[in-house]
Write a protein that holds these residues in place. Sequence first.
Motif, PDB file in Angstrom:
ATOM      1  N   LYS A 613       0.834  -1.206   0.000  1.00 57.59           N
ATOM      2  CA  LYS A 613       0.000   0.000   0.000  1.00 57.59           C
ATOM      3  C   LYS A 613       0.868   1.256   0.000  1.00 57.59           C
ATOM      4  O   LYS A 613       0.687   2.164  -0.826  1.00 57.59           O
ATOM      5  CB  LYS A 613      -0.923  -0.005   1.220  1.00 57.59           C
ATOM      6  CG  LYS A 613      -1.856   1.198   1.316  1.00 57.59           C
ATOM      7  CD  LYS A 613      -2.780   1.063   2.513  1.00 57.59           C
ATOM      8  CE  LYS A 613      -3.807   2.203   2.556  1.00 57.59           C
ATOM      9  NZ  LYS A 613      -3.198   3.507   2.738  1.00 57.59           N
ATOM     10  N   GLN A 614       1.829   1.305   0.949  1.00 59.63           N
ATOM     11  CA  GLN A 614       2.691   2.484   1.032  1.00 59.63           C
ATOM     12  C   GLN A 614       3.558   2.613  -0.208  1.00 59.63           C
ATOM     13  O   GLN A 614       3.769   3.714  -0.727  1.00 59.63           O
ATOM     14  CB  GLN A 614       3.560   2.412   2.291  1.00 59.63           C
ATOM     15  CG  GLN A 614       2.769   2.493   3.593  1.00 59.63           C
ATOM     16  CD  GLN A 614       3.664   2.473   4.816  1.00 59.63           C
ATOM     17  OE1 GLN A 614       4.775   2.998   4.807  1.00 59.63           O
ATOM     18  NE2 GLN A 614       3.186   1.842   5.885  1.00 59.63           N
ATOM     19  N   PHE A 620       3.157   5.937  -7.399  1.00 60.74           N
ATOM     20  CA  PHE A 620       2.176   6.478  -8.338  1.00 60.74           C
ATOM     21  C   PHE A 620       1.579   7.819  -7.916  1.00 60.74           C
ATOM     22  O   PHE A 620       1.281   8.658  -8.762  1.00 60.74           O
ATOM     23  CB  PHE A 620       1.062   5.445  -8.574  1.00 60.74           C
ATOM     24  CG  PHE A 620       1.570   4.155  -9.150  1.00 60.74           C
ATOM     25  CD1 PHE A 620       2.082   4.108 -10.436  1.00 60.74           C
ATOM     26  CD2 PHE A 620       1.566   2.994  -8.394  1.00 60.74           C
ATOM     27  CE1 PHE A 620       2.564   2.921 -10.970  1.00 60.74           C
ATOM     28  CE2 PHE A 620       2.045   1.809  -8.917  1.00 60.74           C
ATOM     29  CZ  PHE A 620       2.555   1.770 -10.208  1.00 60.74           C
ATOM     30  N   ASP A 621       1.400   8.015  -6.602  1.00 63.03           N
ATOM     31  CA  ASP A 621       0.832   9.286  -6.149  1.00 63.03           C
ATOM     32  C   ASP A 621       1.913  10.345  -5.961  1.00 63.03           C
ATOM     33  O   ASP A 621       1.803  11.469  -6.465  1.00 63.03           O
ATOM     34  CB  ASP A 621       0.060   9.095  -4.842  1.00 63.03           C
ATOM     35  CG  ASP A 621      -1.220   8.309  -5.048  1.00 63.03           C
ATOM     36  OD1 ASP A 621      -1.687   8.255  -6.209  1.00 63.03           O
ATOM     37  OD2 ASP A 621      -1.752   7.747  -4.071  1.00 63.03           O
ATOM     38  N   LYS A 622       3.000   9.990  -5.247  1.00 59.44           N
ATOM     39  CA  LYS A 622       4.029  10.988  -4.951  1.00 59.44           C
ATOM     40  C   LYS A 622       4.983  11.184  -6.123  1.00 59.44           C
ATOM     41  O   LYS A 622       5.234  12.321  -6.547  1.00 59.44           O
ATOM     42  CB  LYS A 622       4.817  10.595  -3.704  1.00 59.44           C
ATOM     43  CG  LYS A 622       5.891  11.615  -3.349  1.00 59.44           C
ATOM     44  CD  LYS A 622       6.615  11.276  -2.064  1.00 59.44           C
ATOM     45  CE  LYS A 622       7.660  12.358  -1.768  1.00 59.44           C
ATOM     46  NZ  LYS A 622       8.401  12.094  -0.512  1.00 59.44           N
ATOM     47  N   LEU A 623       5.558  10.074  -6.647  1.00 62.81           N
ATOM     48  CA  LEU A 623       6.548  10.211  -7.725  1.00 62.81           C
ATOM     49  C   LEU A 623       5.913  10.323  -9.104  1.00 62.81           C
ATOM     50  O   LEU A 623       6.595  10.686 -10.066  1.00 62.81           O
ATOM     51  CB  LEU A 623       7.520   9.025  -7.684  1.00 62.81           C
ATOM     52  CG  LEU A 623       8.319   8.874  -6.370  1.00 62.81           C
ATOM     53  CD1 LEU A 623       9.265   7.681  -6.463  1.00 62.81           C
ATOM     54  CD2 LEU A 623       9.101  10.158  -6.066  1.00 62.81           C
ATOM     55  N   GLY A 624       4.646   9.972  -9.226  1.00 60.22           N
ATOM     56  CA  GLY A 624       3.906  10.228 -10.461  1.00 60.22           C
ATOM     57  C   GLY A 624       4.177   9.283 -11.601  1.00 60.22           C
ATOM     58  O   GLY A 624       3.932   9.632 -12.766  1.00 60.22           O
ATOM     59  N   GLY A 634      -8.643  -1.184  -3.262  1.00 61.90           N
ATOM     60  CA  GLY A 634      -8.426   0.248  -3.346  1.00 61.90           C
ATOM     61  C   GLY A 634      -6.964   0.647  -3.334  1.00 61.90           C
ATOM     62  O   GLY A 634      -6.650   1.845  -3.359  1.00 61.90           O
ATOM     63  N   GLN A 635      -6.045  -0.330  -3.311  1.00 65.30           N
ATOM     64  CA  GLN A 635      -4.627   0.008  -3.315  1.00 65.30           C
ATOM     65  C   GLN A 635      -3.995  -0.401  -4.634  1.00 65.30           C
ATOM     66  O   GLN A 635      -4.486  -1.278  -5.340  1.00 65.30           O
ATOM     67  CB  GLN A 635      -3.899  -0.646  -2.139  1.00 65.30           C
ATOM     68  CG  GLN A 635      -3.768  -2.163  -2.221  1.00 65.30           C
ATOM     69  CD  GLN A 635      -3.104  -2.731  -0.974  1.00 65.30           C
ATOM     70  OE1 GLN A 635      -3.406  -2.354   0.141  1.00 65.30           O
ATOM     71  NE2 GLN A 635      -2.180  -3.655  -1.178  1.00 65.30           N
ATOM     72  N   TYR A 636      -2.877   0.255  -4.955  1.00 63.37           N
ATOM     73  CA  TYR A 636      -2.188  -0.016  -6.211  1.00 63.37           C
ATOM     74  C   TYR A 636      -1.535  -1.405  -6.189  1.00 63.37           C
ATOM     75  O   TYR A 636      -1.032  -1.851  -5.158  1.00 63.37           O
ATOM     76  CB  TYR A 636      -1.095   1.022  -6.452  1.00 63.37           C
ATOM     77  CG  TYR A 636      -1.599   2.421  -6.756  1.00 63.37           C
ATOM     78  CD1 TYR A 636      -2.129   2.729  -8.003  1.00 63.37           C
ATOM     79  CD2 TYR A 636      -1.515   3.436  -5.797  1.00 63.37           C
ATOM     80  CE1 TYR A 636      -2.573   4.016  -8.287  1.00 63.37           C
ATOM     81  CE2 TYR A 636      -1.962   4.714  -6.065  1.00 63.37           C
ATOM     82  CZ  TYR A 636      -2.491   5.004  -7.323  1.00 63.37           C
ATOM     83  OH  TYR A 636      -2.929   6.270  -7.596  1.00 63.37           O
ATOM     84  N   SER A 637      -1.526  -2.036  -7.348  1.00 71.21           N
ATOM     85  CA  SER A 637      -0.777  -3.283  -7.489  1.00 71.21           C
ATOM     86  C   SER A 637       0.711  -2.962  -7.610  1.00 71.21           C
ATOM     87  O   SER A 637       1.109  -2.060  -8.362  1.00 71.21           O
ATOM     88  CB  SER A 637      -1.233  -4.041  -8.740  1.00 71.21           C
ATOM     89  OG  SER A 637      -0.367  -5.137  -9.000  1.00 71.21           O
TER      90      SER A 637
END
Length: 959
Positions: A613-614, A620-624, A634-637
Motif C-alpha cells: 500500500k505504502q 504512483f501518487d508521490k513520484l507520479g 483500493g490500493q495499487y498493485s
Amino acid sequence: MADTPEPTKQHLYLVDGSSYIFRAYHRLPPLTDPEGTPVGAVYGYTTMLWKLAADLDEADGPTHLAVILDAGSISFRNDIYEHYKANRPDPPEDLVPQFPLIRDATRAFSLPCIEEAGLEADDLIASYAREAQRMGWNVTIVSSDKDLMQLVGEADGPDGPARIDMLDTMKNQRIYLPEVAEKFGVTPDLVGDVLALMGDSVDNVPGIFGIGPKTASKLIAEYGSLTAALDSAPAMKPSKLKERLIEGRADAELSKVLVTLKEDCDLPQPIAEMKLGPVPPEPLAAFLEKHGFTSLLKRLGAGNGSPARKTDLNPPKADKAGDNGTGDGSANRQPPPEMPHVDHTAYETVQTIERLEHWIARARAARLVAVDTETTSLDAMRADLVGVSLALGPNDACYIPLAHGGDDMFAQKPEQVDKAAALAALKPLLEDDSVLKVFQNGKYDCNVLAREGMAVAPIDDTMVISFALDAGRGEEGMGGSGIGGHGMDELSQRHLGHTPIAFKDVCGTGKKAISFGEVPLDRATRYAAEDADITLRLYQTLKPRLAEEGGTRIYERVDRPLIPVVATMEREGIRVNRARLARLSEEFAVEIRRLEGQIHELAGQEFTVGSPKQLGEILFDKLGYKGGKKGKSGQYSTDVSVLERLATEGAPMARKVLEWRQLAKLKSTYTDALQAAINPATGRVHTSYSLVGAQTGRLSSTDPNLQNIPVRTPIGRQIREAFVPEDGNVLLAADYSQIELRLAAHMANVDTLKQAFANGEDIHARTAREMFGEVTRDTRARAKTINFAILYGISRWGLAGRLEVTSDEAQDMIDTYFQRFPGIQRYIHETLETVRAKGYSETLFGRKTWFPRINSKNQAERQGSERAAINAPIQGTSADIIKRAMARMLPALAEAGLDDVRMLLQVHDELVFELPEARVEAATPIIRRVMAEAALPAVELTVPLGVDIGTGASWDAAH
C-alpha cells in the motif's frame, strides 16, 4: 413403493433444492454435454438427488416428496430492506444456463419442482411444512440451513403429535430439538431472535454490530426473547454490550423481520400431488442420454436406480465408451459400492492386549487393513505416536490409544495398552508381506512408524490413487497444503458424501487447543477410528477405478513404488552448516538495510518498503509514475510484473525494491528458516515431499521448500554452499540435461532436434543457427528463451516481455520457430485438440492430467488451461522418468554393494546423494545408467537422456 402397504402416518420430505445446486456446482469440475452446454452442476445435482432417494428408501422413507427452489434473487424482503442479500455475488457465468436444466432433472425423476416469484425457497418450505403438520403429517426438511431450524418441533395433529425435523445430508445427521439447542442454546421458536441479534453477513442481515453467535444465544436464553433483551438494555451495567443493544435496536428489529420465515404462503401445488410413485423410465432415460450422463444411464439400465422408486428400464447402450462430451471420465465407471452410513458408535476403543490381539488376528485373516496414526505433530520427524487406528470394513474400526493422558506425570492416565507391548504386537502385522496396509497419505504414517522401528509394507495409498485418477480436477484454490484436492476431507465429501470430524472440533484452536493425547478416549476413538474407516471406504471406491479408467499402469509402475523411497529420503535429511547460514543472514540483513536507505532516498521519505500500500502510494501518487492500477482493495498493485515494467521504463526505485524483495525472501525463507528447521535429534534438515502437490506429477517440497533456491544467481549459490555432507563424505548431484527439450523432440518427432541431441550438439546453438542464421552470445540466449517458452505455450506478449522486444517482433520469432520446427507446431495443435475433446492430457507412461476449464467461455481461464495443457505431457513425462529412476536407484546401488550411498534430495530434474568419497568412482556409472535408462522398457525414446554428474564438499560445489 407401490408394493408396500399404505403407512398409517404420512411423511412429507421437502428438499431445499437451492442448497443442492451450489453444493453440486462446487463439488465437481466444469463439465459440458455433447452440445457444449455446461452441465457440471446438473450432473452433481442429479447424482445427489439419486443418492438421497436411495438413502431414504433404506431408512424412514417418505410417502410424499417435493423439491423447492428459489425462483430468483429478489423477494419481498428486498422491499423491506433494499440491501438484503446485496453482498451476494452474481452466480458464476457457467452456472446460469444450468438452472433450467436442474429443473428438468427434477422433473425427469417425476418429482414436483416448486418455486414462486417473490418468495424464497425457505418461505415455501415453511408454508408447506406447517400445512402438512396441521394435517397431522410428519415432515422432514432436507437442508442444513440454520434459518429453517426455526421450524423444528412437534405440534398437535388430528391423530397425535406431528413432527418437523431436518436432515443434513452432508453430515448424515438428523436435526431435532437437542441439535437446535446445541447450536443456538435456545428452543426453535427463539432461533429467529438469536439470528436477529447476530445478523448474517452472507444475506446482509445487519443484526447488531459486535454481537456474535455466543453472545446472542446467551442474551436470548437469559431474557427469553429479542424484545425482552432489548428492553432490558438500559438497566444493564455500563458496557460495550449495553451501548450496542441500545444503539442497534432498530437494526435488530429489522433483522427479526428479515429472518422470520413466512409460513402462510399460497401453496402453488397441493400436497396430495406430491405422493411418491414408481419412476416412469422414459423421461429419466431421455434426460440422462441427452446430456451424456452415460454412467448414470448404465446404472439405471442395470437396475440400480432409486430403490425407493423401482424401474425396469433397459435403455440402449451409449454409442461409445468415452466421456460422451461430459469430460467427467465417468462413462466406464461401475457404480460405487453401496456402504452404510458412518456410525461412530460402532467403533471400539482397544484398551487391553487381548482385544488388540483379537483385531490383529482378524486383520491377518482379512489380508487387508486400513491403518492411521495419531501423533503430536504434522512433522513426521518430530512427532510422537499417540495412537493407532485400524479398519476392516465400513463401521468395523477401532482405536488403540498408546499415550493418552497428557504430558503431566501426575495427570490421570486412562486405561490403555502398554505402548511397547502394543507396538511389539503390531509390528509383525504391519511388516507382513501377505497383509496389504491401506493408508491415506501413508508416507507420513510410515515415517512415524519407522521411527518406532517398523518397516511397514506392502502399502496402498488412497491419496496417491486419487491423484493417479483425478490430477487436475477440483484443485483450484486449494492453497498450499501440498495435497491439492486429494486430502481425506475433500475425497470423503466428493466420493462418499460424508464430512469427517474436524481435528479442531476434537482438539480446539488457539490458546484453548489441547494435544490429541489429552482428548478423552471416547472422542478420540470417534475421530481416529473414523479416519481409518473413511480410508478403507475410499480404497473400496477408488481402487476399482484404476483398472476401469486406465490408471493402473501409472499408479503401480510409477507412483506406488515411490512412496517408501520418498519416505526414506525424508528420514535421511541433509546436513546444513548453521554457522554459514547465520553469517549469510547477517550479510543479507546489512544489504537489506543498505537497500532500504537507497529506496528511502529515492522516495524522499521513509516508509515501510514491505508494505504494498505504502509503496504504491509513493510510486504512483508521490513520484507520479504512470500505469498504476488499483485493485478491489483500493490500493495499487505493486507485484513483480508492475515493478519490472517500471524498472524498464526508467524507475530506479522499482529495481531497488525488486532487489530488496529477493533478499528479504531469501533471508526469511532460507537462511533464517533453515537454521530453525534443523532437527535437534538428527542435526539435519528434513524436507517433506508431496506426491500429489503438482498436477503434472512433479514432486513438490515443503517445510522447508528446497526446490526454489535460485540456481544461477550468486546469492542462490551461496545458500547451496551451506548444504554439506558429514565428515568423510561428499555430495553428488546428478542432473538430467535439457530433458524437456529432449522429450519434446521425441514426442513431436522433430528430426532436426533429434539428430542434434544424438550428435551431442548444443541445442540452443543449433536453434540459434536455424532461427537467426548465426550463433552469438545474444542469439544463443534468445534461442534458449524461445526453446523453453514455446513448450510452455507462451503468447507473443509473454515472449516480448522476456526478450524485451515488441509483440510484433516476438510473433515473427514464434512464426520463424514454427517454420524451422513444424513438428513442434503440429504437436501443440494436436495436443490441444486432444485435450479439448477428452478433457485431459497424457504422458508417455499414461498419467492423465485433467483440464476442466479447457473449453471455458472465460478467455483467461481457457488460455491458462491451454498453456498448461501444452506443457503437461512433456513435464509430466519428465516427472515420471525421474520417479522411475528414484524407485530403481537404491536397489541398483545395493546390488552393487553400495548400501552406504544415500539419496537425499530430488529437485525437479536433479537427484542429490551423500556418499563416502571413496565410493564416488563406483557409484557414478550406476547412477548415470539408472537415470539414463529409466524410461525403459515401458517407453523407448528416440533421443538419448543425458545425465550430468558432479561431486563436491557442498551442494553448490557438486554442480
